[in-house]
Design an enzyme around this catalytic site. Sequence first.
Site, PDB file in Angstrom:
ATOM      1  CD  GLU A  77      47.496  29.362  46.418  1.00 13.74           C
ATOM      2  OE1 GLU A  77      47.267  30.274  45.630  1.00 13.74           O
ATOM      3  OE2 GLU A  77      46.587  28.733  46.992  1.00 13.74           O
ATOM      4  CE1 TYR A  85      40.244  35.393  49.775  1.00 15.32           C
ATOM      5  CE2 TYR A  85      40.566  35.269  47.398  1.00 15.32           C
ATOM      6  CZ  TYR A  85      40.893  34.852  48.672  1.00 15.32           C
ATOM      7  OH  TYR A  85      41.860  33.909  48.838  1.00 15.32           O
ATOM      8  NE  ARG A  99      46.104  40.960  37.809  1.00 13.09           N
ATOM      9  CZ  ARG A  99      45.501  39.805  38.074  1.00 13.09           C
ATOM     10  NH1 ARG A  99      45.063  39.059  37.086  1.00 13.09           N
ATOM     11  NH2 ARG A  99      45.337  39.402  39.313  1.00 13.09           N
ATOM     12  NE  ARG A 115      15.956  69.321  37.876  1.00 13.12           N
ATOM     13  CZ  ARG A 115      16.138  70.628  38.036  1.00 13.12           C
ATOM     14  NH1 ARG A 115      15.621  71.477  37.166  1.00 13.12           N
ATOM     15  NH2 ARG A 115      16.820  71.079  39.067  1.00 13.12           N
ATOM     16  CG  ASN A 167      42.020  39.618  39.899  1.00  6.99           C
ATOM     17  OD1 ASN A 167      42.226  39.937  41.059  1.00  6.99           O
ATOM     18  ND2 ASN A 167      41.619  38.403  39.557  1.00  6.99           N
ATOM     19  CD  GLN A 203      47.679  42.160  54.785  1.00  7.39           C
ATOM     20  OE1 GLN A 203      46.886  42.453  53.914  1.00  7.39           O
ATOM     21  NE2 GLN A 203      48.335  41.015  54.798  1.00  7.39           N
ATOM     22  N   GLY A 210      50.481  38.379  52.381  1.00  6.65           N
ATOM     23  CA  GLY A 210      49.747  37.190  51.983  1.00  6.65           C
ATOM     24  C   GLY A 210      48.375  37.093  52.651  1.00  6.65           C
TER      25      GLY A 210
END
Length: 469
Positions: free
Chosen positions: A151, A100, A15, A330, A224, A73, A78
């Site tokens: 879920e 996460y 997404r 700078r 997401n 993975q 899942g």
Amino acid sequence: MQVSVVILAAGQGKRMNSSLPKVLQPLAGRPLLQHVINAARSANPVSIYAVYGHGGAQVQAALAHEDIEWVLQADQLGTGHAVMQAMCVIPDDHVVLVLYGDVPLISSSTLARLTAAAADALALLSVELDDSTGYGRLLRDAKGEVAAIVEHKDATAAQLKIREVNSGLMAAPAGFLRKWLLGLDRNNAQREYLLTDVVASAAKAGIKVVAVAAASAAEVAGVNDKIQLSAAESEYRRQRAEELMTAGATLADPLRVDIRGKTSVGRDVFIDINALFIGDVHLGSGVKVGPHCVIANSTIGEGTEIFANCVIDHATVAQGCRIGPFARLRPGTVMHRDVHIGNFVEVKNTEIGAGSKANHLTYLGDSQVGKGVNVGAGSITCNYDGANKWPTFIDDGAFIGSGSMLVAPVRIGAGATVGAGSTITASTAEGKLVLERSRQITIDAWARPKKLDDEQKAEVIAAAIKSPI
Ligand code: UD1
Ligand code: CA
């Protein structure tokens, strides 16, 4: 308690509509995963395992500076399957903390509560949401204990009404978690090994399941898509702005200050609108930052005033200085106290002594400027010969007339005066006036040009370009 952190970061993030993997999308200028790793460190873990899949090489390269273990993975079967990939190297007596990669704003205080609750229980981080679409719902038994998570896709109409949901973050003793994960199946709407199914396993085995409430919905918000990314950015901005205000800074508008890194302030700092601070920035007491300034990795001394539209990067500025408007400092700029750097002045790799001024349209590069020096408008250090960079030394009390070119390497002696418009190619004596300038002449016979028609102009052009000198 020994803690191992497992960060789930294998998802693709479709997404985002981006070629950058989701966990590398920038929040406050740094990858989402970087924020999660920073939060994980606050739990003092023995190890941090990042479970990666999509864009693995890119993700690892972006976080190569982090001392973490990468766990592949290969197929995303899942969240339960993802955690399982790391379990073979985690000892039974550790507490596993699952984070996460796309939940970047999790606070260290919440993680401390979550891990503490997992000493002999399965601890879930829960949150109450007005709209719980997409989230796993907490199911409680008659005694009010958490019995399972269902879920969204597997929930009944009645279960969908539950507002107490799973943030996804959890902590559990490794020995238990391993056993429960091995018992997972894919009998669900998503045909995946769901980490959330360990809750029912724990409840059945008589192990306590504790729901630890998140401090806010924002800290467990997942990122997401780009809309959620901007929401996280706003939240991050709000938090940093509040920290500054708590420390005593006055912000003209907390919605228009961005802090990408660590900014600290003394007392009575004022920050006008649209300021952007990057990396490690310190603003001493009484510093004023005008509108539209960018300040990166710099220290600004007490009482220094920065006017509108300045860009400051890797500079060290002492107290009582005035900078801008429209100045650019700078990397390697060091300003001692009471220095004035004015509009359209650029300074690079240059140290400027106390009380010196360069107020208009100047370039000072690779220079050592003494105290009480005045650099006139439009003067520059010519530090580059096309192949090498060279230094310029302007000693205490020197006065550089407007429009001067100082061709480096060169030294302007203490107290010397350079006449306006000079091109200085040799070092100058102390206390003397030096001039490099052709004499002014008057041409009596000259007349102003008259307007010509196109044909006449064509003749003039043809004659002019025919014969180069
Ligand atoms: C998950 C939770 C849900 C919770 C929600 C909160 C499960 C089964 N469900 O749902 O209860 O309310 O988070 O946002 O855990 N990932 C992998 N490998 C995989 C699958 C996922 O690394 O094989 C990673 C993803 O990249 C992501 C995280 O795990 O960072 C969560 O995965 P996602 O598919 O978004 O879980 P949800 O369905 O949202
Ligand atoms: Ca998700």
